[in-house]
Motif scaffolding. Sequence first.
Motif, short mmCIF file in Angstrom:
data_model
loop_
_atom_site.label_atom_id
_atom_site.label_comp_id
_atom_site.label_asym_id
_atom_site.label_seq_id
_atom_site.Cartn_x
_atom_site.Cartn_y
_atom_site.Cartn_z
N LYS A 26 -9.69 6.38 2.52
CA LYS A 26 -10.43 5.16 2.16
C LYS A 26 -9.51 3.95 2.29
O LYS A 26 -9.92 2.87 2.76
N LEU A 27 -8.27 4.14 1.89
CA LEU A 27 -7.30 3.03 2.00
C LEU A 27 -7.03 2.70 3.47
O LEU A 27 -6.95 1.53 3.86
N ILE A 28 -6.93 3.74 4.27
CA ILE A 28 -6.73 3.52 5.72
C ILE A 28 -7.91 2.71 6.28
O ILE A 28 -7.72 1.72 7.01
N CYS A 32 0.88 -1.18 0.00
CA CYS A 32 0.00 0.00 0.00
C CYS A 32 0.91 1.23 0.00
O CYS A 32 1.78 1.36 0.87
N ILE A 33 0.70 2.08 -0.96
CA ILE A 33 1.55 3.27 -1.10
C ILE A 33 0.69 4.49 -0.81
O ILE A 33 -0.35 4.68 -1.45
N PHE A 34 1.14 5.28 0.15
CA PHE A 34 0.43 6.52 0.46
C PHE A 34 1.21 7.69 -0.14
O PHE A 34 2.43 7.79 0.04
N THR A 35 0.49 8.54 -0.84
CA THR A 35 1.18 9.64 -1.54
C THR A 35 0.37 10.93 -1.50
O THR A 35 -0.86 10.90 -1.46
N PHE A 36 1.10 12.01 -1.51
CA PHE A 36 0.45 13.32 -1.66
C PHE A 36 0.91 13.95 -2.97
O PHE A 36 0.13 14.19 -3.87
N GLU A 37 2.20 14.17 -3.10
CA GLU A 37 2.72 14.85 -4.30
C GLU A 37 3.15 13.90 -5.40
O GLU A 37 3.57 14.34 -6.46
N PHE A 97 -1.95 9.86 8.65
CA PHE A 97 -2.44 8.58 8.13
C PHE A 97 -1.69 7.42 8.80
O PHE A 97 -2.30 6.43 9.21
N SER A 98 -0.39 7.57 8.92
CA SER A 98 0.39 6.47 9.52
C SER A 98 -0.02 6.27 10.98
O SER A 98 -0.03 5.14 11.47
N ASP A 99 -0.40 7.35 11.66
CA ASP A 99 -0.85 7.25 13.06
C ASP A 99 -2.04 6.28 13.21
O ASP A 99 -2.20 5.63 14.24
#
Lengths: 463, 464
Positions: free
Chosen positions: A72-74, A4-9, A98-100
Amino acid sequence: MNYCIFTFEGNGLPIAQKLIAEGHNVIIGVVENEKELLTPSQQKLYETENKQDKTLRLGLYKNIVETIPAQKLIDKLKTVSNPQEYFLFFETNTLFNFSDQVRHLNFHGNFPTAENRSFETDRDLSKDFVGKYYPKLLLPPKMTFKKITEAIAFLKQAKEVWVVKTQSDVLSTFVPESDIPSVGNKQAIDTLELFKDIFETYGIFLELKIPNLVEIAVEKVYYNGKAISCAFDLENKFIGSGNMSFQVGCAGDLNIPISMKNPIHDIAFPPIVDEIAKKHKGLFFWDAAILINGKTHEMYFAEFCPNRPRYSQIFTYFEQVGSVHTFFSSVSQEKNPFSSTIGGSSISLFNLLRDNNGNVLKDVSVAVKKDVEKHIWLYDVYKKTKNGNLLTAGYDNILGLATGSGKDIPAIIESMYSYLDGFSMGQVYYRPKFDFTSKEYSSSILNRLEYSLKHKLFTSPII
Amino acid sequence: MKYAVFTFEGNGFPIAYHLLQEGQEVLTGQVKDFQKTLTKQEVKAGITEDAAEAILRLKRYDNMVPKTTADTLLKKLQAIKNPEEYFLFFDSNNLFYYAEQLKDLGFHGNFPTEEDRLFEVDRDKAKEFVKKYYPHLKIAEKHTFFSIEKAKKFLDSSIGIWVLKSQTDAIPTFVPETRDKNLAKEQLLETLDVFKEGYEKSGFFLERKIENIIEVTPEKFYYDGKPLCMTINLENKFIGSGNLSMQVGCAGDLVFPISMNSKIHDICFPPIVDKLAREHKGLFIWDASLLIDPQTDDIYFGEFCPNRPGYNSFFTEIEQANSVHEFFEALVKEKNPLKKNTIGASLMLFNILRNANDALLPDASITLSQNANIHSWPYDVYKKSSKVSVRTVGYDMHLSPITGSASTIENAVDNLYKNVEGFAMTRMYYRPKFDFLSKDYSSSIINRLQYCLDKKLFTLNSHL
């Protein structure tokens, strides 16, 4: 392993793409609302993300990979029954909110915290920390001002040259080119005047410029508190060959895995870093950028990228170990993924073209040949249709980068530039090979490498 | 001699500024009405100037030189009783509207005509001219289209790599950087699709790409039809070191005089050029950029700067005279204005910084040392008042050429970069010295010079 990859930019998007290409199951969560990245103090200053910027940002990798909203992924991950089969990658420490929410749930991955983020944004905090725990690093003298008129008055009578910083990513650090106070500080004053609003909003910090500068960075990777690897990184931060013009994050780097028994390790990673690592679950990155006065050999602390990958360095990591999955699966098994005999390098690719309104030019055709796809990491791309060709997204002028690896320095650099032969975008900008291998200017990568070896900061079979 | 400088974009302002510094009497006239710079063809095509751009253009050199409009200057000059005491300088051939009204009134100067301008904007006309009169030059294969579908069919059946150019400046030229023919074709097709509407509206053409091209530009100066001197210009046209990324006007050049008995002179200046020169009053400048295929040694025609100075080369040439006014005075006396045994070099300083609105950064402050002041030729500058420091306008990223000269290449480049050190502006961009002197890429200035010498296109004076 599922990823699972979390991204903003979008820094995580090429990583996700490579994992998909390597045959892994990948879910990508994109942060839709910029405000969700901020600490409470930053939220007070927050103004809405520019609408056009947001549209372009959310258009990155459209029709290349599937994405869902990060929250949604969280929520989805909270219901997963086999978390040990997932690796969560948060592309930067801005994603702590999100990681929290999933740190405690037995997933593999990196889990940045708000405190990590503060070490990056609150320069006083990081410097106090270094002052307390890093006995071998000095802190460059620093002055803080609220109004640019106060800073300008100081600079006008200063007998040394000062670097200008602010507490925001909006504006990169300004390092005057000249070591002559009347010239260098004049440039510093100009910078303050030009970006008055940003400086007076986010703070004005003047830091003494280190003359005859040799800048290096060292990074250590941990997993569940266990030290896994250490790397020495030499970065070109400026867009122009010869390290000229303005800073762009990373225009290219040379990365060498080193033993944790080298002198530079002890300088950059005092016992406190191991202690912090032990308090962090999963993958934990810690680095230190160090500024060395080439004449007095005094070492100064510059900055941290606390518990986040350094870009472009992480791509050189993947290149060195052969695949993204190899890196993540090795570290999650608490194994060093690197061979001490293989180094890596990267070169950033820029789209300097602009449309008539001054925006980064969208829809320029980009092509990558199959045989070099593994070595090209694109940020600013999308497709009009799933079967269409790659086009520039127009969000940012940093288009992407190419990486290379090898058993000695010439082989590393040669491989990287050879991969560029399979990449094509009309009028793409990058710093050429003869600049990367140059010894014509003191701050060149090879001159800094030579300095570091001469002063026995580390040894490596690669050199 | 008194001077009147006409300009549209401002290339002539640094000339006027230097003349003022030299103590000369100078008037400048800037064109307000864009339409007056257009050929009849361009007027028909309905080309207009963006209003915001016009404001920035007209801000250049505010409070630095005495400015008036070109129309006002025209009227003033038409009423002058002693025209022989004036030198009129038109900084480009798009000023023909003004030049044509003044050329027969007894003034010294250069006087571009609409016909000259047409050679620059109508590439087909220039190529027909070359075909007819330049026996040693080839014309690169080119195909014009108005339909994407027809271009696609052509690409399907063609071999080689093609460069895609629009008939207007609205869409940038697409030069495939890959040497893979299939990849290049795929990219061209994609680009045609993306900008379909624009291409089909204005028309576009495909021109065969020549790999590892050697580009060299000879230029010849005449006064009242008499040839005075010729120079060789080796120009770096790309913004990136190693001649990478996008083309800019000129990122730097090496310019030096050569004998008119050189082989390249006869290739580049057939008898028709002397004939044209005799038909032009005053200063007449003619060049031809040559594109040489090093695999076959075939020489292709690139483009003309017909009866206008080339930029930066004009500054590099003036650098090789004692001063701007002595340069012009020598021309008027029909003498070679360049010092003997010199070589000149120039470098473009760029402002590529953007503000929060993505506009080129305005109002960045510039400080010039006394030495840099003599050797810099800034375009994109102004002052808020006459007593404050120079600042960027933000009209264009080409901020300022800097020049240097000496009697050897190495010293000329050394001097050039010393002069750059005296030009202080935050975060400006330029190509570094080790790039200027590099032999690491085939199109480097030094490698191109070596090619020309090997092929005996000209010889250098022994001291160089």
